[in-house]
Design a protein around this motif. Structure first.
Motif, short mmCIF file in Angstrom:
data_model
loop_
_atom_site.label_atom_id
_atom_site.label_comp_id
_atom_site.label_asym_id
_atom_site.label_seq_id
_atom_site.Cartn_x
_atom_site.Cartn_y
_atom_site.Cartn_z
N SER A 1 5.36 -7.19 -2.00
CA SER A 1 6.06 -7.92 -0.95
C SER A 1 5.29 -9.20 -0.67
O SER A 1 4.12 -9.15 -0.28
CB SER A 1 6.15 -7.07 0.33
OG SER A 1 6.87 -7.77 1.32
N GLY A 2 5.93 -10.31 -0.88
CA GLY A 2 5.27 -11.60 -0.68
C GLY A 2 5.51 -12.18 0.70
O GLY A 2 5.03 -13.27 1.00
N ALA A 3 6.24 -11.47 1.53
CA ALA A 3 6.53 -11.96 2.87
C ALA A 3 5.29 -11.89 3.75
O ALA A 3 4.50 -10.94 3.65
CB ALA A 3 7.66 -11.14 3.49
N GLU A 4 5.10 -12.90 4.60
CA GLU A 4 3.95 -12.94 5.49
C GLU A 4 4.37 -13.36 6.89
O GLU A 4 4.98 -14.42 7.06
CB GLU A 4 2.89 -13.89 4.96
CG GLU A 4 2.23 -13.43 3.68
CD GLU A 4 1.14 -14.37 3.20
OE1 GLU A 4 1.24 -15.59 3.47
OE2 GLU A 4 0.20 -13.87 2.57
N LEU A 5 4.03 -12.54 7.85
CA LEU A 5 4.29 -12.88 9.24
C LEU A 5 3.39 -14.04 9.64
O LEU A 5 2.16 -13.99 9.41
CB LEU A 5 4.02 -11.66 10.14
CG LEU A 5 4.30 -11.84 11.62
CD1 LEU A 5 5.79 -12.12 11.86
CD2 LEU A 5 3.88 -10.59 12.40
N HIS B 1 -5.91 -4.88 -3.12
CA HIS B 1 -4.70 -5.48 -2.57
C HIS B 1 -3.56 -5.54 -3.59
O HIS B 1 -2.39 -5.61 -3.22
CB HIS B 1 -4.99 -6.86 -1.98
CG HIS B 1 -5.81 -6.78 -0.73
ND1 HIS B 1 -6.61 -7.79 -0.31
CD2 HIS B 1 -5.96 -5.78 0.19
CE1 HIS B 1 -7.22 -7.43 0.82
NE2 HIS B 1 -6.84 -6.21 1.13
N ASP B 2 -3.89 -5.49 -4.87
CA ASP B 2 -2.86 -5.49 -5.92
C ASP B 2 -2.61 -4.09 -6.47
O ASP B 2 -1.89 -3.93 -7.45
CB ASP B 2 -3.27 -6.43 -7.06
CG ASP B 2 -3.28 -7.88 -6.63
OD1 ASP B 2 -2.47 -8.24 -5.76
OD2 ASP B 2 -4.11 -8.65 -7.15
N SER B 3 -3.17 -3.09 -5.83
CA SER B 3 -3.03 -1.71 -6.27
C SER B 3 -1.72 -1.10 -5.76
O SER B 3 -1.23 -1.46 -4.70
CB SER B 3 -4.21 -0.89 -5.72
OG SER B 3 -3.96 0.48 -5.80
N ASP B 4 -1.17 -0.15 -6.53
CA ASP B 4 0.02 0.57 -6.08
C ASP B 4 -0.27 1.38 -4.82
O ASP B 4 0.64 1.72 -4.07
CB ASP B 4 0.55 1.48 -7.19
CG ASP B 4 1.23 0.71 -8.30
OD1 ASP B 4 1.64 -0.45 -8.07
OD2 ASP B 4 1.35 1.26 -9.42
N ALA B 5 -1.54 1.71 -4.58
CA ALA B 5 -1.92 2.44 -3.37
C ALA B 5 -1.77 1.58 -2.12
O ALA B 5 -1.70 2.09 -1.01
CB ALA B 5 -3.37 2.92 -3.48
N ASN B 6 -1.67 0.27 -2.29
CA ASN B 6 -1.47 -0.65 -1.17
C ASN B 6 0.03 -0.76 -0.88
O ASN B 6 0.62 -1.82 -0.98
CB ASN B 6 -2.07 -2.02 -1.50
CG ASN B 6 -2.01 -2.97 -0.33
OD1 ASN B 6 -1.84 -2.58 0.81
ND2 ASN B 6 -2.15 -4.25 -0.63
N PHE B 7 0.63 0.35 -0.50
CA PHE B 7 2.08 0.40 -0.32
C PHE B 7 2.54 -0.14 1.03
O PHE B 7 3.71 -0.39 1.24
CB PHE B 7 2.59 1.84 -0.49
CG PHE B 7 2.10 2.78 0.57
CD1 PHE B 7 2.86 3.01 1.70
CD2 PHE B 7 0.87 3.41 0.44
CE1 PHE B 7 2.40 3.87 2.68
CE2 PHE B 7 0.41 4.27 1.41
CZ PHE B 7 1.18 4.50 2.54
N VAL B 8 1.63 -0.36 1.99
CA VAL B 8 2.04 -0.75 3.34
C VAL B 8 2.73 -2.11 3.38
O VAL B 8 3.80 -2.17 3.99
CB VAL B 8 0.84 -0.64 4.31
CG1 VAL B 8 1.21 -1.18 5.69
CG2 VAL B 8 0.37 0.79 4.42
#
Length: 151
Positions: free
Chosen positions: A51-55, A109-116
């Motif tokens: 997800s490339g979206a950033e608040l 941060h590029d890991s699949d574990a970083n699903f949030v």
């Protein structure tokens, strides 16, 4: 009819802190769904490090991330109804944010574990939120009746 004791309890600082944080989390969660406030809105994913979206162009978000903020906000609003609930919200919520901070630092941060998903700005914001929430719970929850108020 309100008694002076219940009127003071209604204004308990621990309840006010939980209410304020609940409102902030709710607003942040909703803002995450607004294009412009959330940059690269077209790349918003449900739950993925991709997800490339950033608040505010700073904090990486996803639909899941935004929904968690909304849920956290609603929980804060509900638990602010009693001093005991507000205390628990701040203490447990702060602990959850510290766990999320450690998680964010532990997974790539590029890991699949970083699903949030989480980025560096999210990680350090989670640290500040965790410390702040626990600090508020401990500082404001020490006041007489703050943890035992049934109303």
């Amino acid at each position: 009819m309100t008694t002076p004791a219940s009127h003071r309890a209604a204004r308990a600082p621990v309840r006010q802190a939980a209410l304020l944080l609940g409102l902030v989390f709710l607003v942040v969660g909703v803002l995450g769904f607004i294009p412009g406030i959330t940059t690269d809105y077209g790349s918003l994913e449900f739950a993925s490090h991709e997800s490339g979206a950033e608040l505010f162009g700073l904090f990486q978000v996803s639909i899941l991330h935004n929904l968690v903020h909304v849920a956290y906000g609603l929980a804060g609003l509900m638990l602010a109804g009693t001093a005991a609930g507000a205390y628990s919200y701040l203490l447990v919520g702060g602990a959850v944010y510290l766990v999320l901070w450690v998680y964010g630092l532990s997974v790539g941060h590029d890991s699949d574990a970083n699903f949030v998903p989480l980025n560096t700005a999210d990680d350090w914001l989670h640290f500040v939120l965790g410390i702040t929430m626990i600090g508020l719970a401990l500082a404001l929850g020490r006041r007489r009746g703050a943890r035992t108020d049934a109303r």
